[in-house]
Design a protein around this motif. Structure first.
Motif, PDB file in Angstrom:
ATOM      1  N   TYR A 218       0.815  -1.217   0.000  1.00 34.22           N
ATOM      2  CA  TYR A 218       0.000   0.000   0.000  1.00 34.22           C
ATOM      3  C   TYR A 218       0.849   1.268   0.000  1.00 34.22           C
ATOM      4  CZ  TYR A 218      -3.940  -3.062   0.970  1.00 34.22           C
ATOM      5  OH  TYR A 218      -4.906  -4.047   0.877  1.00 34.22           O
ATOM      6  N   GLN A 219       2.157   1.090  -0.011  1.00 32.74           N
ATOM      7  CA  GLN A 219       3.109   2.208   0.009  1.00 32.74           C
ATOM      8  C   GLN A 219       2.891   3.097   1.234  1.00 32.74           C
ATOM      9  OE1 GLN A 219       2.603   4.011  -3.936  1.00 32.74           O
ATOM     10  NE2 GLN A 219       4.223   2.692  -4.741  1.00 32.74           N
ATOM     11  N   VAL A 220       2.756   2.423   2.386  1.00 36.10           N
ATOM     12  CA  VAL A 220       2.589   3.128   3.655  1.00 36.10           C
ATOM     13  C   VAL A 220       3.556   2.531   4.662  1.00 36.10           C
ATOM     14  CG1 VAL A 220       0.159   3.664   3.208  1.00 36.10           C
ATOM     15  CG2 VAL A 220       0.751   1.558   4.453  1.00 36.10           C
ATOM     16  N   SER A 221       3.699   3.181   5.804  1.00 39.39           N
ATOM     17  CA  SER A 221       4.557   2.665   6.866  1.00 39.39           C
ATOM     18  C   SER A 221       3.821   1.588   7.660  1.00 39.39           C
ATOM     19  CB  SER A 221       4.976   3.796   7.802  1.00 39.39           C
ATOM     20  OG  SER A 221       3.854   4.271   8.545  1.00 39.39           O
ATOM     21  N   VAL A 222       4.573   0.809   8.426  1.00 37.20           N
ATOM     22  CA  VAL A 222       3.949  -0.181   9.304  1.00 37.20           C
ATOM     23  C   VAL A 222       2.992   0.485  10.296  1.00 37.20           C
ATOM     24  CG1 VAL A 222       4.409  -1.829  11.167  1.00 37.20           C
ATOM     25  CG2 VAL A 222       5.706  -1.962   9.033  1.00 37.20           C
ATOM     26  N   PRO A 223       3.378   1.595  10.962  1.00 41.56           N
ATOM     27  CA  PRO A 223       2.407   2.239  11.852  1.00 41.56           C
ATOM     28  C   PRO A 223       1.131   2.664  11.138  1.00 41.56           C
ATOM     29  CG  PRO A 223       4.602   3.007  12.376  1.00 41.56           C
ATOM     30  CD  PRO A 223       4.724   2.203  11.119  1.00 41.56           C
ATOM     31  N   GLN A 224       1.249   3.211   9.936  1.00 40.63           N
ATOM     32  CA  GLN A 224       0.049   3.618   9.207  1.00 40.63           C
ATOM     33  C   GLN A 224      -0.854   2.425   8.923  1.00 40.63           C
ATOM     34  OE1 GLN A 224       2.297   5.562   6.054  1.00 40.63           O
ATOM     35  NE2 GLN A 224       1.233   7.495   6.460  1.00 40.63           N
ATOM     36  N   LEU A 225      -0.258   1.318   8.508  1.00 40.90           N
ATOM     37  CA  LEU A 225      -1.047   0.120   8.227  1.00 40.90           C
ATOM     38  C   LEU A 225      -1.736  -0.375   9.492  1.00 40.90           C
ATOM     39  CD1 LEU A 225      -1.582  -2.101   5.921  1.00 40.90           C
ATOM     40  CD2 LEU A 225       0.051  -3.462   7.235  1.00 40.90           C
ATOM     41  N   CYS A 226      -1.001  -0.407  10.594  1.00 37.07           N
ATOM     42  CA  CYS A 226      -1.560  -0.914  11.852  1.00 37.07           C
ATOM     43  C   CYS A 226      -2.675  -0.016  12.383  1.00 37.07           C
ATOM     44  CB  CYS A 226      -0.449  -1.059  12.885  1.00 37.07           C
ATOM     45  SG  CYS A 226       0.747  -2.359  12.504  1.00 37.07           S
ATOM     46  N   ILE A 227      -2.512   1.274  12.252  1.00 30.56           N
ATOM     47  CA  ILE A 227      -3.550   2.203  12.708  1.00 30.56           C
ATOM     48  C   ILE A 227      -4.791   2.073  11.832  1.00 30.56           C
ATOM     49  CG2 ILE A 227      -4.136   4.647  13.014  1.00 30.56           C
ATOM     50  CD1 ILE A 227      -1.080   5.042  13.635  1.00 30.56           C
ATOM     51  N   ARG A 228      -4.567   1.964  10.522  1.00 31.06           N
ATOM     52  CA  ARG A 228      -5.688   1.792   9.595  1.00 31.06           C
ATOM     53  C   ARG A 228      -6.441   0.489   9.886  1.00 31.06           C
ATOM     54  NH1 ARG A 228      -9.316   4.713   6.828  1.00 31.06           N
ATOM     55  NH2 ARG A 228     -10.491   3.192   5.625  1.00 31.06           N
ATOM     56  N   TYR A 229      -5.709  -0.551  10.220  1.00 30.79           N
ATOM     57  CA  TYR A 229      -6.309  -1.843  10.573  1.00 30.79           C
ATOM     58  C   TYR A 229      -7.322  -1.679  11.704  1.00 30.79           C
ATOM     59  CZ  TYR A 229      -6.318  -6.488  12.895  1.00 30.79           C
ATOM     60  OH  TYR A 229      -6.661  -7.665  13.519  1.00 30.79           O
ATOM     61  N   THR A 230      -6.950  -0.963  12.752  1.00 27.48           N
ATOM     62  CA  THR A 230      -7.873  -0.795  13.880  1.00 27.48           C
ATOM     63  C   THR A 230      -9.096   0.024  13.470  1.00 27.48           C
ATOM     64  OG1 THR A 230      -6.700   1.160  14.732  1.00 27.48           O
ATOM     65  CG2 THR A 230      -6.014  -0.989  15.571  1.00 27.48           C
ATOM     66  N   LEU A 231      -8.906   1.032  12.649  1.00 24.80           N
ATOM     67  CA  LEU A 231     -10.042   1.835  12.206  1.00 24.80           C
ATOM     68  C   LEU A 231     -11.028   0.998  11.403  1.00 24.80           C
ATOM     69  CD1 LEU A 231      -8.230   5.141  11.185  1.00 24.80           C
ATOM     70  CD2 LEU A 231      -9.982   4.923  12.960  1.00 24.80           C
ATOM     71  N   GLN A 232     -10.495   0.094  10.571  1.00 24.36           N
ATOM     72  CA  GLN A 232     -11.392  -0.731   9.758  1.00 24.36           C
ATOM     73  C   GLN A 232     -12.121  -1.782  10.585  1.00 24.36           C
ATOM     74  OE1 GLN A 232      -8.864  -0.186   5.645  1.00 24.36           O
ATOM     75  NE2 GLN A 232     -10.050  -2.051   5.839  1.00 24.36           N
ATOM     76  N   LEU A 233     -11.702  -1.961  11.829  1.00 25.88           N
ATOM     77  CA  LEU A 233     -12.429  -2.806  12.768  1.00 25.88           C
ATOM     78  C   LEU A 233     -13.392  -1.987  13.632  1.00 25.88           C
ATOM     79  CD1 LEU A 233      -9.546  -5.165  13.971  1.00 25.88           C
ATOM     80  CD2 LEU A 233     -11.346  -5.691  12.323  1.00 25.88           C
ATOM     81  N   SER A 234     -13.556  -0.704  13.271  1.00 24.28           N
ATOM     82  CA  SER A 234     -14.422   0.226  14.020  1.00 24.28           C
ATOM     83  C   SER A 234     -13.906   0.475  15.426  1.00 24.28           C
ATOM     84  CB  SER A 234     -15.873  -0.278  14.061  1.00 24.28           C
ATOM     85  OG  SER A 234     -16.395  -0.363  12.750  1.00 24.28           O
ATOM     86  N   LEU A 235     -12.576   0.423  15.588  1.00 22.16           N
ATOM     87  CA  LEU A 235     -11.937   0.779  16.847  1.00 22.16           C
ATOM     88  C   LEU A 235     -11.420   2.213  16.755  1.00 22.16           C
ATOM     89  CD1 LEU A 235      -9.775  -2.443  17.445  1.00 22.16           C
ATOM     90  CD2 LEU A 235     -12.223  -2.096  17.834  1.00 22.16           C
ATOM     91  N   LEU A 236     -11.081   2.776  17.908  1.00 22.24           N
ATOM     92  CA  LEU A 236     -10.513   4.120  17.961  1.00 22.24           C
ATOM     93  C   LEU A 236      -9.051   4.011  18.390  1.00 22.24           C
ATOM     94  CD1 LEU A 236     -12.196   7.277  19.517  1.00 22.24           C
ATOM     95  CD2 LEU A 236      -9.737   6.895  19.588  1.00 22.24           C
ATOM     96  N   PRO A 237      -8.108   4.192  17.457  1.00 20.57           N
ATOM     97  CA  PRO A 237      -6.692   4.033  17.791  1.00 20.57           C
ATOM     98  C   PRO A 237      -6.124   5.228  18.538  1.00 20.57           C
ATOM     99  CG  PRO A 237      -6.931   4.595  15.479  1.00 20.57           C
ATOM    100  CD  PRO A 237      -8.318   4.453  16.030  1.00 20.57           C
ATOM    101  N   LEU A 238      -5.171   4.926  19.442  1.00 20.45           N
ATOM    102  CA  LEU A 238      -4.522   5.947  20.259  1.00 20.45           C
ATOM    103  C   LEU A 238      -3.002   5.792  20.160  1.00 20.45           C
ATOM    104  CD1 LEU A 238      -6.835   5.514  23.352  1.00 20.45           C
ATOM    105  CD2 LEU A 238      -6.809   7.531  21.854  1.00 20.45           C
ATOM    106  N   PRO A 239      -2.430   6.014  18.976  1.00 15.28           N
ATOM    107  CA  PRO A 239      -0.975   5.867  18.844  1.00 15.28           C
ATOM    108  C   PRO A 239      -0.237   6.923  19.651  1.00 15.28           C
ATOM    109  CG  PRO A 239      -1.889   6.869  16.869  1.00 15.28           C
ATOM    110  CD  PRO A 239      -3.059   6.442  17.710  1.00 15.28           C
TER     111      PRO A 239
END
Length: 286
Positions: A218-239
Motif C-alpha cells: 500500500y506504500q505506507v509505513s507499518v504504523p500507518q497500516l496498523c492504525i488503519r487496521y484498527t479503524l477498519q475494525l471500528s476501533l478508535l486508535p490511540l498511537p
C-alpha cells in the motif's frame, strides 16, 4: 481526513476517531507534544493519572490556541483506587492537575490494581465503588463521559448490572497479532466503543516481515497500516507519539486495506514478547 472524523458515543457525545496517546511522555515534555499535535489537527488527547503527565497535558491544552470545547481530553482513574473515597480524591486530583475546566472522558484504568493485573480477584465491589464516584462527577458535568479500560466481559457486566450509567468506551490493548475479538464483539453488541491503545504493539510490530510486506503493497509505513487496521475494525486508535513527524504520518491514512489483507492481518501469529514493554511501567508512584 481521519482527524476531522468522529464516532458518536452511546450518550450522544462525539469523540474524534484518532487520538494522541501520551503514555511515557514525560510531564515536562507533554505540553509541547500536545501543542504540536493540535497544530497538526489532532483534537483528541489521551492521558492518565498513572502516566504522571496530566499537568503537562493540561498546560498543552490551555496553551494550544484552540478553544477548549474543540478538544477532547481523556484521563484514567488510577487502577489501584478501589474505594469510593480514594476514587473521589483522585478525580479531584485529575481535575486540579489538568486545570482545563472539565474532563471529556474519564475511565477506570484497569479492573485489577497493577500489582494484581490479570489476577483471580476481579475486584467487582471495588470497581463499583470507583464507578459510583465517577458517576457522581459525571452528574455534575465535571466529567462528560465515563468508561473503562482493560475490562473483560465479566468486569463490564459487573458495571452494567451494578452501576447507574453505562460505560461509553472500553480502552484495550488491540493491534495486529493481538486483536481480542471476543471482547471487541461483546462491547460492540453492548454499544460500547472500543479504543485501541498501542496499535503498533509497543513498537514490536515495526520489524514484522509479514506486516512490512503488506505495508509496502500500500506504500505506507507499518504504523500507518496498523492504525488503519484498527479503524477498519471500528476501533478508535490511540498511537503514542512525541515527534511531530510521527504524529503527522500516523494521521495520513487515506487508503483502505482490502478484505483479503484484513483477513491476513487478523490471523497473524500473536506476539509473545513485547521486549522492554513486556512489563508495562504503569503503576502508582508514592
Amino acid at each position: 481526513m481521519v482527524l476531522t472524523e468522529h464516532y458518536t458515543l452511546s450518550n450522544g457525545i462525539e469523540i474524534p476517531k484518532l487520538g494522541l496517546g501520551t503514555w511515557m511522555i514525560a510531564d515536562d515534555k507533554a505540553a509541547d507534544a500536545v501543542r504540536a499535535a493540535v497544530a497538526i489537527g489532532y483534537r483528541h488527547i489521551d492521558t492518565a493519572q498513572g502516566y504522571d503527565n496530566e499537568r503537562g497535558v493540561g498546560d498543552g491544552v490551555r496553551t494550544s490556541g484552540v478553544p477548549r470545547e474543540e478538544l477532547f481530553v481523556t484521563t484514567k482513574l488510577q487502577a489501584d483506587f478501589k474505594t469510593y473515597d480514594e476514587a473521589r480524591a483522585a478525580i479531584e486530583g485529575s481535575l486540579a492537575a489538568l486545570d482545563i475546566g472539565y474532563i471529556d472522558l474519564m475511565i477506570i484504568h484497569s479492573p485489577w490494581p497493577w500489582a494484581e493485573f490479570r489476577g483471580e480477584d476481579r475486584h467487582f465491589a471495588g470497581n463499583l465503588e470507583a464507578w459510583r464516584a465517577l458517576e457522581e462527577f459525571h452528574q455534575t458535568g465535571k466529567i462528560r463521559s465515563i468508561g473503562v479500560s482493560n475490562f473483560e466481559q465479566p468486569d463490564i457486566e459487573n458495571v452494567l448490572q451494578g452501576g447507574a450509567v453505562k460505560p461509553v468506551v472500553n480502552q484495550i490493548l488491540a493491534h495486529v497479532t493481538n486483536t481480542p475479538f471476543d471482547v471487541i464483539d461483546y462491547c460492540h453488541n453492548e454499544g460500547i466503543l472500543v479504543e485501541a491503545y498501542s496499535p503498533v504493539g509497543h513498537g514490536e510490530l515495526l520489524g514484522n516481515p509479514d506486516i512490512l510486506t503488506i505495508a509496502e503493497k500500500y506504500q505506507v509505513s507499518v504504523p500507518q497500516l496498523c492504525i488503519r487496521y484498527t479503524l477498519q475494525l471500528s476501533l478508535l486508535p490511540l498511537p503514542k507519539a512525541a515527534n511531530p513527524d510521527h504524529m503527522r504520518q500516523n494521521a495520513e491514512l487515506d487508503f483502505e486495506i482490502s478484505d483479503e489483507d484484513m483477513d491476513t492481518l487478523k490471523n497473524l501469529a500473536p506476539i509473545k514478547d513485547y521486549g522492554q514493554h513486556s512489563e508495562f511501567p504503569v503503576f502508582w508512584r508514592n
